[in-house]
Design a protein around this motif. Structure first.
Motif, PDB file in Angstrom:
ATOM      1  N   LYS A 358       1.434   8.977   4.239  1.00 17.89           N
ATOM      2  CA  LYS A 358       2.744   9.239   3.629  1.00 17.89           C
ATOM      3  C   LYS A 358       2.594   9.658   2.171  1.00 17.89           C
ATOM      4  O   LYS A 358       3.329  10.501   1.670  1.00 17.89           O
ATOM      5  CB  LYS A 358       3.613   7.979   3.697  1.00 17.89           C
ATOM      6  N   ASP A 359       1.622   9.040   1.480  1.00 15.71           N
ATOM      7  CA  ASP A 359       1.378   9.340   0.060  1.00 15.71           C
ATOM      8  C   ASP A 359      -0.131   9.432  -0.135  1.00 15.71           C
ATOM      9  O   ASP A 359      -0.810   8.423  -0.291  1.00 15.71           O
ATOM     10  CB  ASP A 359       1.975   8.242  -0.829  1.00 15.71           C
ATOM     11  N   SER A 361      -1.975  10.180  -2.518  1.00 14.51           N
ATOM     12  CA  SER A 361      -2.551   9.666  -3.770  1.00 14.51           C
ATOM     13  C   SER A 361      -3.039   8.231  -3.617  1.00 14.51           C
ATOM     14  O   SER A 361      -3.850   7.749  -4.414  1.00 14.51           O
ATOM     15  CB  SER A 361      -1.533   9.745  -4.911  1.00 14.51           C
ATOM     16  N   ASP A 386      -4.779  15.982  -0.906  1.00 11.75           N
ATOM     17  CA  ASP A 386      -4.300  15.568  -2.226  1.00 11.75           C
ATOM     18  C   ASP A 386      -4.907  16.436  -3.338  1.00 11.75           C
ATOM     19  O   ASP A 386      -4.191  16.887  -4.234  1.00 11.75           O
ATOM     20  CB  ASP A 386      -4.633  14.097  -2.468  1.00 11.75           C
TER      21      ASP A 386
END
Length: 443
Positions: A358-359, A361, A386
């Motif tokens: 989802k993220d 990072s 990313d």
């Protein structure tokens, strides 16, 4: 005439003439004048005090006029005031008077808007600290402490402006010089009057009130004991810091029920909720109230103190009990700020991988929690996604340097070959961006 010849001449003069010359020198050349004052002030405290007083008088003339420039004299005076440190052990009252005069003068200058963005605030703080040090000293005689008390009381009654924040700080800075119950009662009455004035002119929530009430509380505790201090704090419980003081006293005396009352009311106010929950937890644990202990630990763990309280929460359960309770807590954690910490702590790999997708990072700080054999391909893909997306939006050299750090992290996670392959792809894609290529080429 050479400087050494001037100094030899000064040594032959009487004290009054010497002071006149030093003050005149300070008004014309702050550095040289203050140098002279310091030289002779160290030998004779009276010279230092009189020089400071004379220069202060020159400085405070016409401070409200637009054309007045007090900077040179101001510099000389501050130099002299700072030097009072050299005599505070041998002549504490003289040093106190210099700092006290300095604080009064700088407060007036500060309130006249002179140099508010300069060094006045720092000089004021230094004065307040030195006054407190002198007033707290065991070297003070009874007579000296009485004179300091008299100066403080006079300032309270005659010179202090009601709404002067720095003036109030100055007025209370020598509070440690109070030695007798009679002095305490006198200054406490002055503090109470000042608080009434502020409430009348600025309202009950005015900032200085809390500070003055704290001073009253410290005096009551010092001269009347903890019981009187607690009673005073609880009768003024909404003053900042008073509820905490009362809670600390209840904790020290192990009055658990009273501690729950104080902390419970604080929790209802909605201010610093985690602090009041911590007080309540201590009471519940002492009373062996397991249900409320668990409930409070849940709140603390799901807030912003997961690392501290999650282990303590687990301690409340046997292994079998925790297995049964775990799904309940997991559901609560999923909708809280600590979800990522929770799944990392419990090594819940599918959930960690899902959050990183989802993220992306998040992969930098969480790839170590994922098994490389199971999630190796996904880890590499998340790093590449990313880094590629960041490269597309970056425009500054500082950002390119950050991208280099990301590539190094990718190397640690997935190996040299994977990192080199991605680096080369970026160099090819952005070959016309010289700064970009320079930065990510560094190893």
């Amino acid at each position: 005439m050479k400087i050494n010849d001037i100094k030899k001449l000064l040594n032959t003069l009487d004290k009054d003439t010497l002071i006149e010359i030093i003050c005149a020198a300070a008004e014309n050349d702050s550095e040289y004048g203050s140098e002279l004052a310091l030289k002779y002030g160290q030998q004779d405290a009276d010279i230092l005090a009189l020089c400071a007083d004379r220069i202060r008088a020159s400085l405070t003339l016409d401070i409200y006029t637009d054309t007045y420039d007090p900077a040179p004299i101001y510099d000389a005076y501050i130099d002299i005031a700072v030097e009072a440190q050299t005599i505070k052990e041998t002549a504490p009252l003289t040093a106190f008077n210099i700092y006290w005069q300095t604080g009064a003068m700088l407060t007036e200058l500060y309130e006249s808007a002179y140099d508010k963005d300069g060094d006045l605030g720092a000089c004021l703080d230094e004065c307040f600290g030195e006054i407190d040090n002198i007033a707290s000293s065991d070297n003070l005689s009874q007579q000296e402490s009485e004179k300091i008390f008299a100066a403080m009381l006079d300032y309270f009654n005659n010179e202090l402006k009601t709404d002067s924040e720095h003036g109030l700080t100055l007025a209370t800075s020598p509070i440690a010089a109070i030695r007798t119950k009679e002095q305490k009662e006198t200054i406490d009455a002055a503090l109470a009057r000042k608080i009434q004035e502020i409430r009348r002119t600025k309202g009950s929530d005015a900032y200085p009130i809390d500070n003055l009430m704290q001073t009253r509380l410290s005096l009551i505790q010092r001269f009347d004991g903890d019981a009187s201090a607690v009673k005073f704090a609880e009768s003024n419980i909404n003053i900042y810091g008073f509820r905490k003081f009362a809670a600390d006293c209840a904790l020290e005396s192990k009055d658990w029920k009273h501690l729950l009352e104080i902390a419970g009311e604080g929790l209802e106010k909605g201010i610093r909720r985690d602090m009041w929950q911590e007080y309540m937890l201590k009471a519940y644990l002492a009373l062996e109230d397991r249900d409320n202990s668990i409930k409070t630990l849940e709140h603390l763990t799901l807030g912003y103190k997961f690392d501290e309280y999650y282990p303590k929460l687990k301690e409340q359960f046997s292994k079998a009990q925790w297995t049964e309770y775990f799904p309940v807590f997991r559901d609560k954690a999923q909708n809280s700020p600590v979800w990522l910490k929770f799944i990392s702590k419990e090594k819940m790999e599918p959930e960690i991988a899902e959050e990183c997708k989802k993220d992306t990072s998040l992969i930098y700080s969480n790839y170590k929690h994922l098994n490389k054999h199971t999630y190796g391909a996904e880890i590499r893909k998340m790093f590449e996604t990313d880094i590629t997306e960041n490269a597309a939006r970056m425009t500054k050299r500082k950002e390119y340097a950050e991208l280099r750090w990301n590539l190094n992290a990718f190397k640690q996670a997935c190996g040299e070959d994977a990192a080199s392959e991605l680096r080369q792809a970026l160099l090819d894609r952005y070959k016309n961006k010289r700064a970009f290529c320079e930065e990510i080429s560094k190893r």
